[in-house]
Design a protein around this motif. Structure first.
Motif, PDB file in Angstrom:
ATOM      1  N   GLU A   1       0.693  -1.280  -0.144  1.00  0.00           N
ATOM      2  CA  GLU A   1      -0.003   0.189  -0.117  1.00  0.00           C
ATOM      3  C   GLU A   1       0.815   1.335   0.029  1.00  0.00           C
ATOM      4  O   GLU A   1       0.484   2.422  -0.083  1.00  0.00           O
ATOM      5  N   ASP A   2       2.192   1.081   0.116  1.00  0.00           N
ATOM      6  CA  ASP A   2       3.144   2.215   0.012  1.00  0.00           C
ATOM      7  C   ASP A   2       2.987   2.889  -1.040  1.00  0.00           C
ATOM      8  O   ASP A   2       3.789   2.480  -2.064  1.00  0.00           O
ATOM      9  N   GLU A   3       2.572   3.846  -1.515  1.00  0.00           N
ATOM     10  CA  GLU A   3       2.668   4.729  -2.795  1.00  0.00           C
ATOM     11  C   GLU A   3       3.911   5.304  -3.132  1.00  0.00           C
ATOM     12  O   GLU A   3       4.108   5.549  -4.210  1.00  0.00           O
ATOM     13  N   TYR A   4       4.939   5.311  -2.242  1.00  0.00           N
ATOM     14  CA  TYR A   4       6.203   5.842  -2.347  1.00  0.00           C
ATOM     15  C   TYR A   4       7.117   4.704  -2.818  1.00  0.00           C
ATOM     16  O   TYR A   4       8.233   4.838  -3.195  1.00  0.00           O
ATOM     17  N   SER A   5       6.825   3.465  -2.763  1.00  0.00           N
ATOM     18  CA  SER A   5       7.637   2.448  -3.112  1.00  0.00           C
ATOM     19  C   SER A   5       7.777   2.382  -4.869  1.00  0.00           C
ATOM     20  O   SER A   5       6.651   2.530  -5.234  1.00  0.00           O
ATOM     21  N   PRO A   6       8.862   2.040  -5.376  1.00  0.00           N
ATOM     22  CA  PRO A   6       9.198   1.848  -6.665  1.00  0.00           C
ATOM     23  C   PRO A   6       8.119   0.974  -7.381  1.00  0.00           C
ATOM     24  O   PRO A   6       7.988  -0.301  -6.641  1.00  0.00           O
ATOM     25  N   GLU A   7       7.738   1.294  -8.434  1.00  0.00           N
ATOM     26  CA  GLU A   7       6.876   0.228  -9.230  1.00  0.00           C
ATOM     27  C   GLU A   7       7.615  -0.738  -9.934  1.00  0.00           C
ATOM     28  O   GLU A   7       8.910  -0.524 -10.402  1.00  0.00           O
ATOM     29  N   ALA A   8       7.404  -1.967  -9.835  1.00  0.00           N
ATOM     30  CA  ALA A   8       7.770  -2.973 -10.342  1.00  0.00           C
ATOM     31  C   ALA A   8       8.062  -3.100 -11.804  1.00  0.00           C
ATOM     32  O   ALA A   8       7.129  -2.770 -12.434  1.00  0.00           O
ATOM     33  N   ILE A   9       9.166  -3.141 -12.232  1.00  0.00           N
ATOM     34  CA  ILE A   9       9.207  -3.471 -13.892  1.00  0.00           C
ATOM     35  C   ILE A   9       9.715  -4.725 -14.517  1.00  0.00           C
ATOM     36  O   ILE A   9      10.598  -5.362 -13.611  1.00  0.00           O
ATOM     37  N   ASP A  10       9.134  -5.325 -15.387  1.00  0.00           N
ATOM     38  CA  ASP A  10       9.311  -6.675 -15.710  1.00  0.00           C
ATOM     39  C   ASP A  10       9.810  -6.683 -17.059  1.00  0.00           C
ATOM     40  O   ASP A  10       9.733  -5.680 -17.857  1.00  0.00           O
ATOM     41  N   GLN A  11      10.312  -7.874 -17.689  1.00  0.00           N
ATOM     42  CA  GLN A  11      10.599  -8.064 -18.801  1.00  0.00           C
ATOM     43  C   GLN A  11       9.715  -7.697 -20.130  1.00  0.00           C
ATOM     44  O   GLN A  11      10.115  -6.922 -20.939  1.00  0.00           O
ATOM     45  N   LEU A  12       8.354  -7.720 -19.850  1.00  0.00           N
ATOM     46  CA  LEU A  12       7.499  -7.477 -20.679  1.00  0.00           C
ATOM     47  C   LEU A  12       7.113  -5.934 -20.957  1.00  0.00           C
ATOM     48  O   LEU A  12       7.073  -5.436 -22.074  1.00  0.00           O
ATOM     49  N   GLU A  13       7.438  -5.553 -19.698  1.00  0.00           N
ATOM     50  CA  GLU A  13       7.298  -3.929 -19.862  1.00  0.00           C
ATOM     51  C   GLU A  13       8.209  -3.129 -20.552  1.00  0.00           C
ATOM     52  O   GLU A  13       8.089  -2.447 -21.264  1.00  0.00           O
ATOM     53  N   VAL A  14       9.493  -3.846 -20.296  1.00  0.00           N
ATOM     54  CA  VAL A  14      10.688  -3.298 -21.140  1.00  0.00           C
ATOM     55  C   VAL A  14      10.611  -3.508 -22.445  1.00  0.00           C
ATOM     56  O   VAL A  14      10.655  -2.694 -23.413  1.00  0.00           O
ATOM     57  N   PHE A  15       9.989  -4.698 -22.823  1.00  0.00           N
ATOM     58  CA  PHE A  15       9.815  -4.949 -24.286  1.00  0.00           C
ATOM     59  C   PHE A  15       8.674  -4.020 -24.995  1.00  0.00           C
ATOM     60  O   PHE A  15       8.732  -3.521 -26.168  1.00  0.00           O
ATOM     61  N   ASP A  16       7.885  -3.917 -24.150  1.00  0.00           N
ATOM     62  CA  ASP A  16       6.657  -2.801 -24.449  1.00  0.00           C
ATOM     63  C   ASP A  16       7.262  -1.439 -24.712  1.00  0.00           C
ATOM     64  O   ASP A  16       6.612  -0.892 -25.757  1.00  0.00           O
ATOM     65  N   ILE A  17       8.043  -1.001 -23.922  1.00  0.00           N
ATOM     66  CA  ILE A  17       8.883   0.261 -24.233  1.00  0.00           C
ATOM     67  C   ILE A  17       9.496   0.491 -25.652  1.00  0.00           C
ATOM     68  O   ILE A  17       9.546   1.294 -26.361  1.00  0.00           O
ATOM     69  N   LEU A  18      10.292  -0.883 -25.945  1.00  0.00           N
ATOM     70  CA  LEU A  18      10.928  -0.895 -27.008  1.00  0.00           C
ATOM     71  C   LEU A  18      10.110  -1.529 -28.262  1.00  0.00           C
ATOM     72  O   LEU A  18      10.581  -1.066 -29.487  1.00  0.00           O
ATOM     73  N   PHE A  19       8.911  -1.724 -28.057  1.00  0.00           N
ATOM     74  CA  PHE A  19       8.159  -2.385 -29.258  1.00  0.00           C
ATOM     75  C   PHE A  19       7.806  -1.231 -30.170  1.00  0.00           C
ATOM     76  O   PHE A  19       7.983  -1.616 -31.409  1.00  0.00           O
ATOM     77  N   TYR A  20       7.533  -0.061 -29.904  1.00  0.00           N
ATOM     78  CA  TYR A  20       6.861   0.715 -31.018  1.00  0.00           C
ATOM     79  C   TYR A  20       8.358   1.279 -31.610  1.00  0.00           C
ATOM     80  O   TYR A  20       8.237   1.607 -32.815  1.00  0.00           O
ATOM     81  N   PHE A  21       9.449   1.211 -30.795  1.00  0.00           N
ATOM     82  CA  PHE A  21      10.798   1.383 -31.824  1.00  0.00           C
ATOM     83  C   PHE A  21      10.887   0.387 -32.731  1.00  0.00           C
ATOM     84  O   PHE A  21      11.440   0.528 -33.899  1.00  0.00           O
TER      85      PHE A  21
END
Length: 167
Positions: free
Chosen positions: A28-48
């Motif tokens: 519930e801690d709104e200040y903790s970092p959001e988890a990043i996974d393999q699919l999210e990184v690939f999604d970032i690169l997907f449009y590239f």
């Protein structure tokens, strides 16, 4: 078509995209970092990946980096706990003149998109480029990357490669 670096590339079908699942928030801690996974990184690169990668917008071939298997989802490694991302890309030919530019574009895209806590490593797949060690050294040396990004011509090239394509 004479003078092409890779006159007859192998073209692969695009892999069906896995649907992203919304993480269940147990913390519930709104200040903790959001988890990043393999699919999210690939999604970032997907449009590239789906744009026709070429600085002058006159591609050697009308295929995306995904269709040429330059970057695949499996080539993205994420260690969220240690804030580390590694992307391995595969040039289509061992003497690809665009390898450093492709790697620099991947690095810049991730640096612009990921939280600053992440260390990003970009590497050429082992045995796939004639100057693999030199390209890897260039792409992962902070000073060399900083110097490259101070060059207005390279910055323009990277920005053009990462610009959205509405074709």
């Amino acid at each position: 078509m004479t003078g092409l670096i890779n006159a007859n590339p192998t073209v692969y079908e695009r892999k069906e995209r896995r649907p992203r699942t919304v993480p269940s928030f147990t913390n519930e801690d709104e200040y903790s970092p959001e988890a990043i996974d393999q699919l999210e990184v690939f999604d970032i690169l997907f449009y590239f990946l789906i744009i026709q990668f070429n600085v002058n917008k006159y591609p050697e071939h009308p295929y995306s980096l995904e269709e040429l298997k330059v970057i695949t989802e499996d080539a993205v490694e994420v260690n969220d706990k240690n804030s580390h991302v590694r992307v391995t890309f595969t040039p289509t030919v061992e003497h690809c003149s665009m390898a450093t530019i492709i790697g620099l574009c991947i690095r810049v895209k991730l640096l612009r998109s990921l939280p600053s806590r992440f260390k990003v490593d970009i590497t050429v797949a082992p045995g796939t480029h004639a100057t693999e060690a030199a390209v890897n050294k260039q792409l992962n040396d902070k000073e060399r990357v900083a110097a490259a990004l101070e060059n207005p011509n390279l910055v323009e090239m990277v920005d053009q490669c990462l610009a959205p394509s509405y074709d």
